[in-house]
Write a protein that holds these residues in place. Structure first.
Motif, PDB file in Angstrom:
ATOM      1  N   PRO A  87     -22.950 -39.682  -7.629  1.00  0.00           N
ATOM      2  CA  PRO A  87     -21.792 -39.509  -7.410  1.00  0.00           C
ATOM      3  C   PRO A  87     -21.027 -40.793  -6.720  1.00  0.00           C
ATOM      4  CG  PRO A  87     -22.766 -37.614  -6.553  1.00  0.00           C
ATOM      5  CD  PRO A  87     -23.860 -38.511  -7.117  1.00  0.00           C
ATOM      6  N   VAL A  88     -21.828 -41.353  -6.095  1.00  0.00           N
ATOM      7  CA  VAL A  88     -21.412 -42.767  -5.304  1.00  0.00           C
ATOM      8  C   VAL A  88     -20.554 -43.812  -6.358  1.00  0.00           C
ATOM      9  CG1 VAL A  88     -21.999 -44.728  -3.902  1.00  0.00           C
ATOM     10  CG2 VAL A  88     -23.134 -42.582  -3.723  1.00  0.00           C
ATOM     11  N   PRO A  89     -21.262 -44.467  -7.365  1.00  0.00           N
ATOM     12  CA  PRO A  89     -20.485 -45.195  -8.225  1.00  0.00           C
ATOM     13  C   PRO A  89     -19.228 -44.487  -8.667  1.00  0.00           C
ATOM     14  CG  PRO A  89     -22.319 -44.729  -9.172  1.00  0.00           C
ATOM     15  CD  PRO A  89     -22.385 -44.077  -8.020  1.00  0.00           C
ATOM     16  N   LEU A  90     -19.157 -43.139  -8.948  1.00  0.00           N
ATOM     17  CA  LEU A  90     -17.925 -42.459  -9.470  1.00  0.00           C
ATOM     18  C   LEU A  90     -16.657 -42.295  -8.507  1.00  0.00           C
ATOM     19  CD1 LEU A  90     -19.881 -39.491 -11.224  1.00  0.00           C
ATOM     20  CD2 LEU A  90     -19.017 -41.396 -12.351  1.00  0.00           C
ATOM     21  N   LEU A  91     -17.431 -42.318  -7.456  1.00  0.00           N
ATOM     22  CA  LEU A  91     -16.262 -42.142  -6.235  1.00  0.00           C
ATOM     23  C   LEU A  91     -15.638 -43.641  -5.957  1.00  0.00           C
ATOM     24  CD1 LEU A  91     -17.818 -39.610  -4.199  1.00  0.00           C
ATOM     25  CD2 LEU A  91     -15.791 -38.950  -5.147  1.00  0.00           C
ATOM     26  N   ILE A  92     -16.251 -44.513  -5.963  1.00  0.00           N
ATOM     27  CA  ILE A  92     -16.144 -45.730  -5.603  1.00  0.00           C
ATOM     28  C   ILE A  92     -15.047 -46.309  -6.817  1.00  0.00           C
ATOM     29  CG2 ILE A  92     -16.571 -48.206  -5.404  1.00  0.00           C
ATOM     30  CD1 ILE A  92     -18.977 -47.379  -3.807  1.00  0.00           C
ATOM     31  N   LEU A  93     -15.501 -45.993  -7.753  1.00  0.00           N
ATOM     32  CA  LEU A  93     -14.453 -46.333  -8.851  1.00  0.00           C
ATOM     33  C   LEU A  93     -13.324 -45.563  -9.123  1.00  0.00           C
ATOM     34  CD1 LEU A  93     -17.034 -46.698 -12.198  1.00  0.00           C
ATOM     35  CD2 LEU A  93     -15.817 -48.533 -11.041  1.00  0.00           C
ATOM     36  N   GLY A  94     -13.574 -44.337  -8.540  1.00  0.00           N
ATOM     37  CA  GLY A  94     -12.199 -43.376  -8.363  1.00  0.00           C
ATOM     38  C   GLY A  94     -11.177 -44.229  -7.511  1.00  0.00           C
ATOM     39  N   ALA A  95     -11.810 -44.586  -6.212  1.00  0.00           N
ATOM     40  CA  ALA A  95     -10.920 -45.217  -5.266  1.00  0.00           C
ATOM     41  C   ALA A  95     -10.344 -46.305  -5.928  1.00  0.00           C
ATOM     42  CB  ALA A  95     -11.826 -45.665  -4.168  1.00  0.00           C
ATOM     43  N   LEU A  96     -11.013 -47.320  -6.853  1.00  0.00           N
ATOM     44  CA  LEU A  96     -10.262 -48.507  -7.408  1.00  0.00           C
ATOM     45  C   LEU A  96      -9.451 -47.956  -8.383  1.00  0.00           C
ATOM     46  CD1 LEU A  96     -13.335 -50.727  -7.070  1.00  0.00           C
ATOM     47  CD2 LEU A  96     -11.450 -50.539  -5.499  1.00  0.00           C
ATOM     48  N   ALA A  97      -9.524 -47.063  -9.454  1.00  0.00           N
ATOM     49  CA  ALA A  97      -8.972 -46.826 -10.672  1.00  0.00           C
ATOM     50  C   ALA A  97      -8.211 -45.508 -10.647  1.00  0.00           C
ATOM     51  CB  ALA A  97      -9.692 -47.124 -11.590  1.00  0.00           C
ATOM     52  N   GLY A  98      -8.779 -44.406  -9.975  1.00  0.00           N
ATOM     53  CA  GLY A  98      -8.410 -43.188  -9.894  1.00  0.00           C
ATOM     54  C   GLY A  98      -8.779 -42.409 -11.291  1.00  0.00           C
ATOM     55  N   VAL A 103     -14.628 -46.862   2.425  1.00  0.00           N
ATOM     56  CA  VAL A 103     -13.853 -47.012   0.910  1.00  0.00           C
ATOM     57  C   VAL A 103     -13.009 -45.772   1.081  1.00  0.00           C
ATOM     58  CG1 VAL A 103     -14.193 -46.831  -1.457  1.00  0.00           C
ATOM     59  CG2 VAL A 103     -15.689 -48.225  -0.186  1.00  0.00           C
ATOM     60  N   ALA A 104     -13.507 -44.532   1.386  1.00  0.00           N
ATOM     61  CA  ALA A 104     -12.605 -43.175   1.180  1.00  0.00           C
ATOM     62  C   ALA A 104     -11.427 -43.314   2.091  1.00  0.00           C
ATOM     63  CB  ALA A 104     -13.568 -42.116   1.336  1.00  0.00           C
ATOM     64  N   THR A 105     -11.692 -43.704   3.318  1.00  0.00           N
ATOM     65  CA  THR A 105     -10.648 -44.054   4.046  1.00  0.00           C
ATOM     66  C   THR A 105      -9.713 -44.917   3.751  1.00  0.00           C
ATOM     67  OG1 THR A 105     -12.064 -43.593   6.507  1.00  0.00           O
ATOM     68  CG2 THR A 105     -10.100 -44.690   6.685  1.00  0.00           C
ATOM     69  N   TRP A 106     -10.017 -45.882   3.295  1.00  0.00           N
ATOM     70  CA  TRP A 106      -8.880 -46.827   2.652  1.00  0.00           C
ATOM     71  C   TRP A 106      -8.201 -46.168   1.386  1.00  0.00           C
ATOM     72  CZ3 TRP A 106      -8.781 -48.764  -2.368  1.00  0.00           C
ATOM     73  CH2 TRP A 106      -8.089 -49.797  -2.614  1.00  0.00           C
ATOM     74  N   ALA A 107      -9.013 -45.689   0.491  1.00  0.00           N
ATOM     75  CA  ALA A 107      -8.361 -44.802  -0.556  1.00  0.00           C
ATOM     76  C   ALA A 107      -7.513 -43.648  -0.227  1.00  0.00           C
ATOM     77  CB  ALA A 107      -9.396 -44.176  -1.528  1.00  0.00           C
ATOM     78  N   VAL A 108      -7.870 -42.935   0.802  1.00  0.00           N
ATOM     79  CA  VAL A 108      -7.001 -41.615   1.237  1.00  0.00           C
ATOM     80  C   VAL A 108      -5.832 -42.371   2.063  1.00  0.00           C
ATOM     81  CG1 VAL A 108      -7.096 -39.835   2.725  1.00  0.00           C
ATOM     82  CG2 VAL A 108      -8.879 -40.309   1.204  1.00  0.00           C
ATOM     83  N   ALA A 109      -5.930 -43.296   2.770  1.00  0.00           N
ATOM     84  CA  ALA A 109      -4.899 -43.493   3.702  1.00  0.00           C
ATOM     85  C   ALA A 109      -4.302 -44.773   3.594  1.00  0.00           C
ATOM     86  CB  ALA A 109      -5.414 -43.404   5.459  1.00  0.00           C
ATOM     87  N   GLY A 110      -4.874 -45.839   3.049  1.00  0.00           N
ATOM     88  CA  GLY A 110      -4.559 -47.341   2.714  1.00  0.00           C
ATOM     89  C   GLY A 110      -3.631 -47.486   1.524  1.00  0.00           C
ATOM     90  N   PRO A 111      -3.537 -48.690   1.215  1.00  0.00           N
ATOM     91  CA  PRO A 111      -2.482 -48.950   0.028  1.00  0.00           C
ATOM     92  C   PRO A 111      -3.525 -48.957  -1.260  1.00  0.00           C
ATOM     93  CG  PRO A 111      -3.183 -51.061   1.312  1.00  0.00           C
ATOM     94  CD  PRO A 111      -3.575 -49.815   2.025  1.00  0.00           C
ATOM     95  N   SER A 112      -3.937 -48.006  -1.519  1.00  0.00           N
ATOM     96  CA  SER A 112      -4.697 -47.756  -2.734  1.00  0.00           C
ATOM     97  C   SER A 112      -4.112 -47.663  -4.153  1.00  0.00           C
ATOM     98  CB  SER A 112      -5.796 -46.721  -2.419  1.00  0.00           C
ATOM     99  OG  SER A 112      -5.308 -45.202  -2.503  1.00  0.00           O
ATOM    100  N   GLY A 113      -2.779 -47.174  -3.795  1.00  0.00           N
ATOM    101  CA  GLY A 113      -2.288 -46.955  -4.998  1.00  0.00           C
ATOM    102  C   GLY A 113      -2.404 -45.427  -5.907  1.00  0.00           C
ATOM    103  N   MET A 122     -10.224 -37.597  -3.621  1.00  0.00           N
ATOM    104  CA  MET A 122     -11.185 -38.518  -2.813  1.00  0.00           C
ATOM    105  C   MET A 122     -11.652 -37.924  -1.638  1.00  0.00           C
ATOM    106  SD  MET A 122     -12.209 -41.447  -3.421  1.00  0.00           S
ATOM    107  CE  MET A 122     -13.427 -42.368  -2.502  1.00  0.00           C
ATOM    108  N   PHE A 123     -10.539 -37.403  -0.883  1.00  0.00           N
ATOM    109  CA  PHE A 123     -10.995 -36.849   0.581  1.00  0.00           C
ATOM    110  C   PHE A 123     -12.187 -35.850   0.274  1.00  0.00           C
ATOM    111  CE2 PHE A 123     -10.855 -33.788   3.971  1.00  0.00           C
ATOM    112  CZ  PHE A 123     -10.750 -34.626   5.168  1.00  0.00           C
ATOM    113  N   PHE A 124     -11.891 -34.869  -0.578  1.00  0.00           N
ATOM    114  CA  PHE A 124     -13.083 -33.961  -0.579  1.00  0.00           C
ATOM    115  C   PHE A 124     -14.280 -34.429  -1.339  1.00  0.00           C
ATOM    116  CE2 PHE A 124      -8.973 -31.185   0.338  1.00  0.00           C
ATOM    117  CZ  PHE A 124      -9.770 -30.505   1.348  1.00  0.00           C
ATOM    118  N   GLY A 125     -13.987 -35.210  -2.289  1.00  0.00           N
ATOM    119  CA  GLY A 125     -15.158 -35.550  -3.082  1.00  0.00           C
ATOM    120  C   GLY A 125     -16.186 -36.315  -2.251  1.00  0.00           C
ATOM    121  N   ALA A 126     -15.514 -37.128  -1.305  1.00  0.00           N
ATOM    122  CA  ALA A 126     -16.489 -38.090  -0.663  1.00  0.00           C
ATOM    123  C   ALA A 126     -16.864 -37.295   0.576  1.00  0.00           C
ATOM    124  CB  ALA A 126     -15.532 -39.392  -0.072  1.00  0.00           C
TER     125      ALA A 126
END
Length: 348
Positions: free
Chosen positions: A11-22, A77-87, A96-100
Motif C-alpha cells: 500500500p505504501v507506493p500506492l498511497l504515495i502515488l495517490g498523494a501525487l496523482a490521485g 506525505v498524507a498530512t500534506w496531501a490532506v491539508a496542503g496544496p496537493s490539488g 488519503m486520510f483513511f487509507g493512510a
C-alpha cells in the motif's frame, strides 16, 4: 519473508502515488487496506504453518526498519496531501486520510510494536519515534512495562473486561496506560539508581511537539489538524486491537493470592493468513506474550483447544468492536464456549 514484505509494504507506493496523482492510485491504496485483506482471508481459507523451531530470519529486522521509516514518511506525505496544496479533491483527501490511517494502524503499529521489543538501540528508538509521531509515545513504555506484566488482570488498563464497550474502554486505557507507563519508567529509573539522560516521557512529548511543528511547516494549522487526526486514527486502531485481543479473558487468582502465569489462554488469536502476513503476525498474540522477543515470522499459532480463537480476521473483529451491541452478541457465545472448554489451570 517475501510474503510479509509484499503484504505489508504494497500500500505504501500506492498511497504515495495517490498523494501525487490521485485517481486510481488512491482508490487502490484505500481498497487494499479497507477491503482486500478481509476478502482474501475469507475467500482463501488457508492457515500459514509454523516456522521450524530455531529457524533464523535475517531479513526480519530489515523489514521492520523499512516499515518504520515508511510510516514516518507516510504520515508526513498524507498530512500534506490532506491539508496542503496537493490539488486533490475533497473526496480524494478523505480517501488519503483513511487509507493512510488504516495502514499506520494496521501495519505501522505492528511493526513499531515489534521494534520496541528489539534489543538493538536504533530499532528500539525507531519504534519510539513512530509512537511519538502518532502522539501516542506512552505506548512504548506502557506496553513493555505494564501490559506484558499485568495482562488479563485489573492491573492492566489495556485488558478489556467482559461487557465493557470499546467507547468506555478507550479513554480508560489511554489515560491509564499514560499514567501507568510513567510510573513504571520512574520505578525503573529508581531501581537503576541512575537518572542520567532524558526521561522517556520527555522524549515522547518532545517528539510529539516536533511532529506537530513539522505538520505546521507542511500545511499550516490545517496540517496540524490533519496530522493530529491521523495520529488519533492510528491510536484508535492500537487501542481497539488491545481491546479485541484480550476481551473478557482473565487470569485466575491462585490460592496464595498471586495471579496465574500468563499463558496462551489469555489472548485471542486468529488463523487468517493474509491479514496475519500484512500485520506481521500480530494476530498470533498468545505466542507473542509467551515469547516477547521472538521474531514475528517465528510466532506460532497455538492449537484451538489451548488458546481462544476469533472466528473473524483481526481487522474484521476490530470493526465489529466499534458496534458494541453487535460485538457482544457475536462474540459472547465464543467467549462462553471457550470458558466451558478451556483446559484446566495448571498451577506452578
Amino acid at each position: 519473508m517475501a510474503a510479509f514484505a509484499l503484504a505489508a509494504m504494497t500500500p505504501v507506493p500506492l498511497l504515495i502515488l495517490g498523494a501525487l496523482a490521485g485517481g486510481v492510485w488512491l482508490w487502490a491504496g484505500f481498497l487494499y487496506m479497507a477491503l482486500l485483506a478481509a476478502l482474501l482471508d475469507q475467500l482463501i481459507p488457508y492457515v500459514a504453518g509454523d516456522a521450524p523451531e530455531g529457524q533464523e530470519f535475517p531479513g526480519a529486522d530489515a523489514l521492520l526498519a523499512s516499515v518504520g521509516v515508511s510510516a514516518l514518511a507516510l504520515v508526513a506525505v498524507a498530512t500534506w496531501a490532506v491539508a496542503g496544496p496537493s490539488g486533490l479533491s475533497a473526496g480524494q483527501r478523505l480517501l488519503m486520510f483513511f487509507g493512510a490511517g488504516f495502514w499506520l494502524g494496521q501495519v505501522g503499529h505492528p511493526a513499531a510494536h515489534e521494534l520496541i521489543h528489539r534489543t538493538s538501540r536504533p530499532l528500539f528508538r525507531l519504534g519510539q519515534a513512530f509512537y511519538a509521531a502518532i502522539l501516542f509515545g506512552q505506548h512504548a513504555s506502557a506496553h513493555r512495562l505494564v501490559h506484558h506484566r499485568h495482562v488479563a488482570s485489573d492491573e492492566d488498563p489495556n485488558s478489556a473486561r467482559e461487557g465493557e464497550s470499546f467507547y468506555r474502554f478507550a479513554p480508560r486505557a489511554w489515560w491509564g496506560s499514560f499514567r501507568a507507563g510513567w510510573q513504571a519508567e520512574d520505578a525503573l529509573r529508581a531501581r537503576a539508581k541512575s537518572r542520567r539522560g532524558l526521561h522517556p516521557y520527555a522524549i515522547y512529548l518532545t517528539g510529539g511537539a516536533v511532529a506537530l511543528a513539522l505538520a505546521f511547516v507542511l500545511a499550516g494549522w490545517p496540517g496540524v489538524l490533519a496530522w493530529a487526526g491521523l495520529g488519533l486514527h492510528a491510536q484508535m486502531q492500537v487501542l481497539v486491537s488491545d481491546y479485541v485481543q484480550h476481551y473478557g479473558l482473565r487470569r485466575a487468582r491462585l490460592p496464595d493470592g498471586r495471579l496465574e502465569p500468563v499463558g496462551p489462554r489469555h489472548s485471542w488469536n486468529t488463523a487468517h493468513w493474509f491479514s496475519s502476513a500484512m500485520m506481521l503476525n500480530a494476530p498470533r498474540h498468545s505466542d507473542h506474550h509467551a515469547h516477547p522477543s521472538r521474531p514475528y515470522p517465528a510466532l506460532r499459532l497455538p492449537p484451538a483447544d489451548e488458546a481462544p480463537r476469533l472466528p473473524w480476521p483481526l481487522p474484521v473483529a476490530c470493526t465489529l468492536a466499534f458496534l458494541p451491541r453487535l460485538w457482544r452478541r457475536r462474540l459472547g457465545p465464543h467467549l462462553r464456549r471457550w470458558r466451558e472448554n478451556a483446559p484446566p489451570l495448571t498451577q506452578p
